[in-house]
Motif scaffolding. Structure first.
Motif, PDB file in Angstrom:
ATOM      1  N   UNK A 119       2.345   7.698  -4.982  1.00 18.59           N
ATOM      2  CA  UNK A 119       1.399   7.706  -6.112  1.00 18.59           C
ATOM      3  C   UNK A 119       2.142   7.509  -7.436  1.00 18.59           C
ATOM      4  N   UNK A 120       3.323   8.108  -7.543  1.00 14.11           N
ATOM      5  CA  UNK A 120       4.090   7.983  -8.799  1.00 14.11           C
ATOM      6  C   UNK A 120       4.496   6.531  -9.031  1.00 14.11           C
ATOM      7  N   UNK A 121       4.769   5.822  -7.945  1.00 15.16           N
ATOM      8  CA  UNK A 121       5.146   4.407  -8.057  1.00 15.16           C
ATOM      9  C   UNK A 121       3.946   3.561  -8.493  1.00 15.16           C
ATOM     10  N   UNK A 122       2.804   3.799  -7.864  1.00 11.11           N
ATOM     11  CA  UNK A 122       1.630   2.922  -8.085  1.00 11.11           C
ATOM     12  C   UNK A 122       0.881   3.320  -9.367  1.00 11.11           C
ATOM     13  N   UNK A 123       0.859   4.619  -9.678  1.00 12.78           N
ATOM     14  CA  UNK A 123       0.132   5.089 -10.872  1.00 12.78           C
ATOM     15  C   UNK A 123       1.137   5.669 -11.875  1.00 12.78           C
ATOM     16  N   UNK A 124       2.236   4.945 -12.104  1.00 11.21           N
ATOM     17  CA  UNK A 124       3.348   5.520 -12.868  1.00 11.21           C
ATOM     18  C   UNK A 124       2.941   5.895 -14.296  1.00 11.21           C
ATOM     19  N   UNK A 125       2.154   5.053 -14.948  1.00 15.44           N
ATOM     20  CA  UNK A 125       1.777   5.344 -16.347  1.00 15.44           C
ATOM     21  C   UNK A 125       0.942   6.616 -16.409  1.00 15.44           C
ATOM     22  N   UNK A 126       0.117   6.821 -15.390  1.00 11.20           N
ATOM     23  CA  UNK A 126      -0.734   8.025 -15.367  1.00 11.20           C
ATOM     24  C   UNK A 126       0.132   9.257 -15.079  1.00 11.20           C
ATOM     25  N   UNK A 127       1.058   9.126 -14.138  1.00  9.49           N
ATOM     26  CA  UNK A 127       1.920  10.268 -13.781  1.00  9.49           C
ATOM     27  C   UNK A 127       2.783  10.727 -14.952  1.00  9.49           C
ATOM     28  N   UNK A 128       3.042   9.804 -15.903  1.00  8.62           N
ATOM     29  CA  UNK A 128       3.814  10.205 -17.083  1.00  8.62           C
ATOM     30  C   UNK A 128       3.093  11.258 -17.916  1.00  8.62           C
ATOM     31  N   UNK A 177      -4.034  -3.397  -7.871  1.00  8.94           N
ATOM     32  CA  UNK A 177      -3.776  -4.172  -6.632  1.00  8.94           C
ATOM     33  C   UNK A 177      -2.949  -3.384  -5.614  1.00  8.94           C
ATOM     34  N   UNK A 178      -2.013  -2.563  -6.142  1.00  3.81           N
ATOM     35  CA  UNK A 178      -1.123  -1.825  -5.237  1.00  3.81           C
ATOM     36  C   UNK A 178      -1.820  -0.640  -4.551  1.00  3.81           C
ATOM     37  N   UNK A 179      -3.058  -0.374  -4.967  1.00  2.00           N
ATOM     38  CA  UNK A 179      -3.791   0.743  -4.344  1.00  2.00           C
ATOM     39  C   UNK A 179      -4.784   0.254  -3.286  1.00  2.00           C
ATOM     40  N   UNK A 180      -4.839  -1.058  -3.098  1.00  3.45           N
ATOM     41  CA  UNK A 180      -5.815  -1.626  -2.153  1.00  3.45           C
ATOM     42  C   UNK A 180      -5.444  -1.243  -0.718  1.00  3.45           C
ATOM     43  N   UNK A 181      -6.416  -0.682  -0.016  1.00  2.00           N
ATOM     44  CA  UNK A 181      -6.267  -0.278   1.394  1.00  2.00           C
ATOM     45  C   UNK A 181      -5.063   0.654   1.598  1.00  2.00           C
ATOM     46  N   UNK A 182      -4.897   1.568   0.663  1.00  2.00           N
ATOM     47  CA  UNK A 182      -3.771   2.515   0.707  1.00  2.00           C
ATOM     48  C   UNK A 182      -4.278   3.954   0.694  1.00  2.00           C
ATOM     49  N   UNK A 183      -3.415   4.841   1.191  1.00  2.00           N
ATOM     50  CA  UNK A 183      -3.696   6.281   1.207  1.00  2.00           C
ATOM     51  C   UNK A 183      -2.617   6.988   0.389  1.00  2.00           C
ATOM     52  N   UNK A 184      -3.032   7.888  -0.487  1.00  2.00           N
ATOM     53  CA  UNK A 184      -2.076   8.552  -1.401  1.00  2.00           C
ATOM     54  C   UNK A 184      -2.237  10.065  -1.377  1.00  2.00           C
ATOM     55  N   UNK A 185      -1.134  10.778  -1.286  1.00  2.00           N
ATOM     56  CA  UNK A 185      -1.133  12.173  -1.730  1.00  2.00           C
ATOM     57  C   UNK A 185      -1.242  12.135  -3.241  1.00  2.00           C
TER      58      UNK A 185
END
Ligand code: NAD
Length: 338
Positions: free
Chosen positions: A281-290, A228-236
């Motif tokens: 990106x670290x905030x929204x995809x935190x489990x992946x960034x780990x 949900x937190x990635x909806x209509x968002x742009x990420x490095x």
């Protein structure tokens, strides 16, 4: 879910498609094989050999995608100065065609891979965040930024679809094409290392990049429509660790246990230092960034993978050169032959 991944025979697209298949989704893998390899398409995907500039409407409508991940592009940034018409035809008009087809087929989410190239040169050694001003300095970056603007305006106007845009940078790992002479410095150096040839460096090798192992990039892209937190968002998206191109050559020599051997080429016009923040990106995809790995660990994994296969044939530029002036001499020599 039914998902379409364009560019799925390529490097990042193949990892995105694989991740989605592993999570139980049905994947239609679209690619014209101009830069990718059919062997990259993960087992279980349905392969559609087509160009993103083809009439895709029936194929999309028949498949009924829930989500469309659009990664297909000709991504040779430096060469894009010399093939501007092809660049815009393939990377802008192709994107619009995929977006239109996704919309008409009822897709609910469109994921697009833009690039750090959308930012252009950093001002005062700026580290780019997503709100930094974008002034691309080559046709490739200009095309990516045009697509970003178009996607946002499209979603805002038509409403029916959501989007997520990623700006990756210097991604490397298994499945990357190591035989494209115009891009993928990690792949180019590894192919040279395997052949016992010197690694070509433009200028003095002091350019820095944040080389990023594939896992975090691909998994974040795959997850976007489910978050949900990635909806209509742009990420490095990518890693924070910075390295000079010369240090990269040293690390790759070490990974292949060979002495450092560099071919020094004349300087070419390019962004000297390209880095961005990944806090969002670290905030929204935190489990992946780990699961992030260091450049050194990533290079070892890629080296182990490429050593198992013969070096593929050179991937030629899919377009005639439109402007020969200022081509680096090593490229001009190749392109004059072909
Ligand atoms: N690799 C990186 O470091 C990086 C950095 C920033 C952005 N990107 C973007 O990520 C995406 C994937 O990059 P990649 O490194 O995996 O590149 P890649 O070249 O490995 O994959 C791109 C795929 O798109 C396909 N393709 C190109 N034109 C096509 C067309 N007209 N029709 C159908 N298929 C076509 C190619 O055959 C290839 O398989 C691209 O959009 C690229 O611009 C990549």
């Amino acid at each position: 879910m039914n998902v379409i991944v364009t560019g799925a025979a390529g490097f990042i697209g193949s990892h995105v498609a694989k991740d989605l298949i592993q999570k139980g989704h049905t994947v239609l893998a679209l690619d014209d094989l101009s830069g990718g390899n059919e062997s990259n398409i993960p087992k279980g995907a349905i392969f559609l050999k087509a160009s993103i500039n083809d009439d895709l409407l029936n194929a999309f409508k028949n498949f009924k995608p829930d989500f469309v991940y659009h990664l297909a592009a000709y991504a040779a940034e430096g060469l894009s100065h010399h093939i501007p018409s092809f660049n815009y035809q393939n990377n802008v008009l192709g994107t619009i065609n995929v977006l239109n087809s996704a919309y008409h087929a009822g897709a609910k989410h469109f994921v697009f891979t833009s690039s750090i190239a959308a930012y252009g040169h950093p001002h005062n050694n700026e580290i780019f965040d997503e709100s930094s001003y974008c002034i691309p300095c080559d046709p490739y970056g200009t095309a990516k930024l045009a697509c970003e603007h178009h996607i946002r305006a499209f979603v805002d106007y038509f409403g029916a679809m959501k989007y997520t845009i990623f700006r990756p940078h210097n991604v490397f790992g298994p499945n990357q094409n190591i035989s494209d002479p115009y891009r993928n410095v990690v792949g180019i150096f590894m192919a040279k290392a395997m052949q016992g040839l010197p690694m070509p460096i433009f200028g003095d090798g002091s350019q820095t990049r944040s080389f990023s192992f594939i896992n975090v990039v691909a998994e974040s892209i795959a997850e976007a429509p489910f978050n949900e937190d990635a909806v209509n968002q742009t990420f490095n998206i990518g890693g924070d660790e910075s390295m000079t191109v010369k240090e990269l050559a040293e690390q790759i020599s070490e990974a292949f246990s060979i002495p450092l051997n560099i071919e020094w080429l004349s300087y070419r016009k390019e962004v000297a230092h390209a880095h961005c923040t990944h806090d969002k990106a670290k905030r929204v995809f935190s489990a992946i960034y780990n699961k992030s790995v260091s450049i050194k660990e990533g290079l070892k994994m890629m080296a182990d993978s490429v050593k198992k296969e013969p070096i593929p044939q050179i991937t030629e530029c899919p377009s005639p050169i439109e402007i020969f002036e200022l081509l680096p001499p090593s490229w001009a020599a190749r392109l004059a032959i072909n």
